[in-house]
Design a protein around this motif. Structure first.
Motif, PDB file in Angstrom:
ATOM      1  N   LEU A 413      50.603  57.705  19.682  1.00 38.57           N
ATOM      2  CA  LEU A 413      51.754  56.753  19.671  1.00 38.57           C
ATOM      3  C   LEU A 413      52.706  57.194  20.993  1.00 38.57           C
ATOM      4  O   LEU A 413      53.333  56.266  21.675  1.00 38.57           O
ATOM      5  N   THR A 414      52.673  58.392  21.436  1.00 38.59           N
ATOM      6  CA  THR A 414      53.182  58.897  22.591  1.00 38.59           C
ATOM      7  C   THR A 414      52.514  58.230  23.744  1.00 38.59           C
ATOM      8  O   THR A 414      53.276  57.805  24.624  1.00 38.59           O
ATOM      9  N   ILE A 415      51.220  58.058  23.720  1.00 38.63           N
ATOM     10  CA  ILE A 415      50.444  57.460  24.960  1.00 38.63           C
ATOM     11  C   ILE A 415      51.095  55.942  25.016  1.00 38.63           C
ATOM     12  O   ILE A 415      51.538  55.600  26.081  1.00 38.63           O
ATOM     13  N   LEU A 416      51.079  55.336  23.909  1.00 41.70           N
ATOM     14  CA  LEU A 416      51.643  54.029  23.750  1.00 41.70           C
ATOM     15  C   LEU A 416      53.050  53.909  24.479  1.00 41.70           C
ATOM     16  O   LEU A 416      53.313  52.989  25.260  1.00 41.70           O
ATOM     17  N   ILE A 417      54.077  54.747  23.852  1.00 46.03           N
ATOM     18  CA  ILE A 417      55.294  54.780  24.238  1.00 46.03           C
ATOM     19  C   ILE A 417      55.320  55.095  26.158  1.00 46.03           C
ATOM     20  O   ILE A 417      56.174  54.304  26.900  1.00 46.03           O
ATOM     21  N   GLN A 418      54.476  55.955  26.350  1.00 45.71           N
ATOM     22  CA  GLN A 418      54.760  56.253  27.877  1.00 45.71           C
ATOM     23  C   GLN A 418      54.226  54.907  28.862  1.00 45.71           C
ATOM     24  O   GLN A 418      54.618  55.018  29.805  1.00 45.71           O
ATOM     25  N   THR A 419      53.071  54.396  28.313  1.00 46.00           N
ATOM     26  CA  THR A 419      52.952  52.892  28.902  1.00 46.00           C
ATOM     27  C   THR A 419      53.762  52.232  29.014  1.00 46.00           C
ATOM     28  O   THR A 419      54.035  51.613  29.922  1.00 46.00           O
ATOM     29  N   ARG A 420      54.719  51.978  27.971  1.00 47.22           N
ATOM     30  CA  ARG A 420      55.817  51.178  27.799  1.00 47.22           C
ATOM     31  C   ARG A 420      57.007  51.547  28.784  1.00 47.22           C
ATOM     32  O   ARG A 420      57.898  50.585  28.850  1.00 47.22           O
ATOM     33  N   LYS A 421      56.909  52.648  29.415  1.00 43.12           N
ATOM     34  CA  LYS A 421      57.963  53.161  30.349  1.00 43.12           C
ATOM     35  C   LYS A 421      57.562  52.719  31.633  1.00 43.12           C
ATOM     36  O   LYS A 421      58.282  53.420  32.490  1.00 43.12           O
ATOM     37  N   ILE A 422      56.623  52.018  32.053  1.00 42.90           N
ATOM     38  CA  ILE A 422      56.186  51.667  33.354  1.00 42.90           C
ATOM     39  C   ILE A 422      56.550  50.574  33.566  1.00 42.90           C
ATOM     40  O   ILE A 422      56.038  49.404  32.873  1.00 42.90           O
ATOM     41  N   TYR A 423      57.507  50.199  34.541  1.00 42.25           N
ATOM     42  CA  TYR A 423      58.423  49.096  34.835  1.00 42.25           C
ATOM     43  C   TYR A 423      57.838  48.150  35.917  1.00 42.25           C
ATOM     44  O   TYR A 423      58.517  47.211  36.081  1.00 42.25           O
ATOM     45  N   ASN A 424      56.865  48.607  36.393  1.00 37.93           N
ATOM     46  CA  ASN A 424      56.354  47.440  37.727  1.00 37.93           C
ATOM     47  C   ASN A 424      54.784  47.568  37.394  1.00 37.93           C
ATOM     48  O   ASN A 424      54.050  48.721  37.139  1.00 37.93           O
ATOM     49  N   GLN A 425      54.359  46.274  38.092  1.00 37.05           N
ATOM     50  CA  GLN A 425      52.978  46.327  38.257  1.00 37.05           C
ATOM     51  C   GLN A 425      51.929  47.247  38.897  1.00 37.05           C
ATOM     52  O   GLN A 425      51.000  47.714  38.601  1.00 37.05           O
ATOM     53  N   GLU A 426      52.724  47.663  40.092  1.00 36.06           N
ATOM     54  CA  GLU A 426      52.085  48.582  40.999  1.00 36.06           C
ATOM     55  C   GLU A 426      51.997  49.914  40.493  1.00 36.06           C
ATOM     56  O   GLU A 426      50.890  50.400  40.698  1.00 36.06           O
ATOM     57  N   GLN A 427      52.997  50.366  39.585  1.00 38.33           N
ATOM     58  CA  GLN A 427      52.688  51.701  38.844  1.00 38.33           C
ATOM     59  C   GLN A 427      51.659  51.528  37.786  1.00 38.33           C
ATOM     60  O   GLN A 427      50.797  52.423  37.638  1.00 38.33           O
ATOM     61  N   VAL A 428      51.470  50.515  37.097  1.00 41.63           N
ATOM     62  CA  VAL A 428      50.310  50.164  36.123  1.00 41.63           C
ATOM     63  C   VAL A 428      49.134  50.251  36.816  1.00 41.63           C
ATOM     64  O   VAL A 428      48.236  51.127  36.126  1.00 41.63           O
TER      65      VAL A 428
END
Length: 837
Positions: A413-428
């Motif tokens: 669940l933490t993995i999921l939360i951490q991905t949702r804290k990435i706010y721009n496509q470049e960082q993704v």
């Protein structure tokens, strides 16, 4: 005390329920997360172990395992504690298998189906105590009869009956609704194979231990032997030394000239502390199980303030036995009180006359019996120890899987939360590249780390193969420096195997030969350390061989016997002699292997601890694969992968091959030829023989008057003589010679076989360790693969979220993280009393 246990149990139940509800609420707040197969699987596994934990804590049971030294009266103690005659009481070694006594108002007997069982198995209801007793006794007798002929799995018997400490909850201080189980375990003499030992170890490990000792064995002459046996009992059965009470039974056997019991017990406490390496002095209580057994069974398993359900016939039967067998104890405790002495005297007459003994009188008898037998003191100590051990023995085992599975769930669940804290496509995209790097470098890194670790462990084992004390000291120091737990014991394990086999098998057989001991005497001695069939086989072959060796002559370390090559009967006898000696070697090899396996099973806890220590060290090294700077990421793959890894790991035990020790011998037959006198012959021969022959000669004597005289002279005469001549007849004679090792040389060869086997044992342990490490590496790789797949799916979803309703999603995941942290706070609170950081 009862309130403390009740409070702790209710608190745990409530927190567990709260944890389950919170996880459900968290999932329900975002059912979409269950669309991911990784999270769905993790959640399902958590819910499964959570439901199991709820069930276990709804119906918890406190277990007491009774173990004891030889003839310590353990089964009598068990019956005294439950208020019923259920565990078979015999003069000899009777306990066989595991007898579990569970509290139940409806009486049931369950005898589990085991391999090769020759006794009745199944389930019976509505049995009386006498029926239960006789059925259990029959099963145990059958088991002991069978194990004299062959090895077999010991019976697993469960008797569900009303138990005194469950009916009278004040005795243990347990709240209502908590079950009680007593596990009557066999003595070591009844357990000489690794299969049955492993079964018993699992039972003891989950229970509070009551250890019975025999008063007749604590005098100066016997105490050392008793403590050696106690050490074996506790170590082999792997009893929990942190939760033990020791009972010194049969104190009624104390003689008038013996030391005061308090002095004996003080000595014993000090020595037990030293022998078992206890952190503090243990509880050792003087006890008279027989007195309490008769009195308690005459009352039954009902609480003291309830109405007894025991019929008068049964009550009188137990009371008559009490007055007969415990007269000395009653006399000793009433001699200073004339009124009490008279009361018991009159009571004894009433019992003898079969008078009705009411409950009030019985309560008085029981009250004094509890006081005089040590029963009251034992229940007092029990209550203290129950409170100390309840959480660890009852609550914690139910929660362990919950802890591991929630850790894994929380991390994904933490993995999921951490991905949702990435706010721009470049960082993704950057995070996706980092995960791809992890995938690419993972396999190579794991192989590299695993290879280096294997080489190190291989070198460690090679060092242990040598008997160089300096190398061994260095290895121990390195292990301590690296905090490898359990290795101090495993380092000495192989040497201890050798010492044990020498002491309990090789020396007794050798000395039996040298001292011309009887086969039955040897068999009885060996039955204490190996199974009866093996002991019987060795005794039989020993008997055959020892009678044959008397016909051999000793030269140096070998025994010789020879017969003529044309003596068919003699040659067959030699063949039989050789066959029986080889059979002795074969049987000894089997016994040595079986005893080695049993001895190593006794050390299983140390092996597991040492292996777990290596696994933890390996995991720490594997973490490097995920924590290197090149892989630095805002998504914590490392924690999630490690949590998933520990959830998946399972245990395994070392297994030795059937023919582990290869023992060589110097048994040989050879042919020899000798020139020997085989007879004599007489012949007549003509020989020339010279002899001196006498003849008479005349001569004249005198000068004036001459006279004729004669004289005798000799002269050689040669004749031809015919006479008989006897001569020896010689021929070259062929013999068959059998050379056998002497008893001393046999012992040396058996020891040599063990010495060679030691290196093989280290190789087997190395293979076991390496298999485990390979398994850890493969599971680690699998866990990382699962977690990176999850992260990649989450990142891909995040790209869509960024393109769509981004601000709404940001707020949702902030709220989700708060909810998840609240769940983890409940989880932390649940585990704070049990888990070590």
């Amino acid at each position: 005390m009862k309130l403390n246990i009740d409070s702790k149990l209710n608190s745990t139940r409530n927190l567990l329920q709260e944890l389950g509800n919170s996880v459900s609420n968290l999932v329900n707040s975002s059912p979409d997360i269950l669309e991911d197969p990784g999270i769905k699987s993790c959640l399902q596994e958590f819910l499964t172990v959570y439901q199991e934990a709820v069930q276990r804590l709804e119906n918890p049971s406190f277990r007491i395992a009774t173990i004891g030294t030889t003839s310590s009266g353990k089964s009598t103690i068990v019956n005294a504690l439950i208020g019923r005659k259920i565990a078979p009481i015999e003069a000899g070694e009777m306990s066989g298998g595991v007898l579990t006594l569970k509290h139940s108002l409806e009486q049931r007997l369950i005898i589990a189906q085991t391999d090769d069982a020759v006794w009745d198995t199944g389930e019976w209801t509505g049995l009386s105590d006498e029926d239960l007793y006789q059925r259990i006794r029959t099963v145990m007798h059958s088991y002991h009869d069978v194990r004299k002929k062959r090895e077999c799995v010991a019976p697993q018997i469960t008797a569900c009956i009303p138990l005194l400490p469950a009916c009278d909850t004040s005795l243990l201080g347990l709240p209502q609704g908590i079950g009680v189980e007593l596990i009557d375990l066999p003595g070591l003499k009844s357990v000489q194979d690794r299969t049955n030992l492993a079964t018993i170890q699992k039972q003891v490990n989950k229970a509070f231990s009551l250890v019975a000792l025999d008063y007749l064995q604590v005098d100066d002459d016997h105490r050392k032997r008793l403590l050696e046996e106690l050490k074996k009992v506790v170590e082999y059965l792997q009893g929990r030394t942190d939760s033990m009470i020791f009972i010194l039974n049969r104190v009624d056997q104390r003689g008038a000239d013996d030391l005061p019991i308090s002095v004996r017990i003080d000595k014993l406490r000090e020595e037990i502390k030293e022998v078992l390496s206890l952190p503090e002095l243990p509880d050792v209580l003087p006890f008279n199980a027989r007195l309490l057994y008769y009195a308690q069974c005459a009352w039954g398993s009902e609480a003291f303030n309830q109405v007894s359900q025991i019929d008068q016939e049964t009550r009188l039967k137990h009371l008559k036995a009490m007055f007969q067998d415990c007269a000395g104890v009653i006399h000793l405790n009433t001699k200073e009180n004339r009124d009490l002495k008279d009361w018991f005297y009159k009571l004894g007459n009433r019992v003898e006359d079969n008078d009705h003994i009411n409950d009030e009188t019985m309560r008085t008898i029981l009250r004094y019996s509890l006081e005089w037998s040590g029963g009251k003191e034992l229940w007092d100590r029990f209550r203290v120890r129950v409170e100390e051990s309840f959480a660890e023995l009852v609550i914690l085992p139910a929660l362990l899987d919950v802890f591991d599975n929630y850790d894994a769930l929380a991390q994904v669940l933490t993995i999921l939360i951490q991905t949702r804290k990435i706010y721009n496509q470049e960082q993704v995209e950057q995070e996706k590249e980092k995960i791809a790097k992890v995938r690419q470098g993972l396999q190579g890194n794991i192989k590299k780390i695993n290879k280096a670790f294997k080489i190190e462990i291989g070198q460690l084992i090679e060092g242990l193969k040598t008997d160089d004390p300096q190398i061994r000291i260095k290895i121990k120091q390195d292990a301590e420096k690296k905090e490898r737990k359990g290795f101090s014991e495993i380092f000495d394990a192989v040497s201890n195997v050798e010492g044990d086999l020498t002491k309990v098998l090789i020396v007794p057989v050798r000395d039996s030969f040298k001292n011309n001991q009887g086969a039955f005497e040897l068999r009885d001695k060996l039955q204490e350390v190996i199974s009866p069939p093996l002991a019987d086989d060795i005794a039989k072959t020993y008997d055959d061989v020892s009678r044959r060796l008397s016909q051999f002559s000793l030269q140096s370390e070998h025994l010789f016997k020879r017969v003529r090559a044309d003596d068919d009967k003699g040659k067959k006898q030699l063949e039989r002699d050789e066959r029986h000696v080889r059979l002795l070697y074969h049987t000894m090899r089997k016994a040595i292997t079986a005893r080695a396996e049993f001895f190593l099973q006794a050390q299983a806890k140390q092996f597991e601890q040492a292996l777990e220590s290596l696994v933890n060290e390996q995991v720490n090294r594997l973490k490097i694969c995920l924590s290197e700077e090149d892989f630095a990421s805002s998504i914590n793959i490392e924690k999630a992968a490690i949590s998933d890894l520990y959830k998946k790991l399972s245990q395994s035990l070392p297994t030795l091959p059937e023919k582990f020790f290869e023992i060589t011998d110097t048994i040989e037959q050879k042919s020899t030829k000798n020139t020997e006198v085989v007879g004599q012959e007489t012949k007549y021969e003509t020989r020339t023989k010279t002899e001196n022959e006498e003849y008479t000669e005349s001569y004249e004597d005198g000068s004036c008057f001459k006279s004729t005289k004669t004289r005798t002279k000799t002269r050689p005469v040669t004749r031809n003589v015919r006479e008989a001549v006897t001569r020896d007849i010689t021929e070259e004679v062929e013999y068959v010679e059998l050379v056998l090792p002497s008893p001393d040389l046999m012992a040396k060869q058996w020891l040599s076989g063990i010495e060679k086997g030691k290196a093989s044992l280290w190789d087997i342990l190395l293979e076991w360790i390496l298999k485990r490490l390979d398994y850890v590496s493969s599971i680690f790789e699998e866990s990382v693969d699962d977690i990176t797949n999850l992260a990649e799916r989450a990142l891909q979803q995040q790209l869509s979220i960024i393109e769509d309703d981004f601000e709404h999603e940001k707020q949702f995941w902030r709220d989700f993280e708060v909810q998840k942290d609240n769940v983890t706070a409940i989880y932390d609170k649940l585990g704070e009393d049990f888990r070590q950081s």
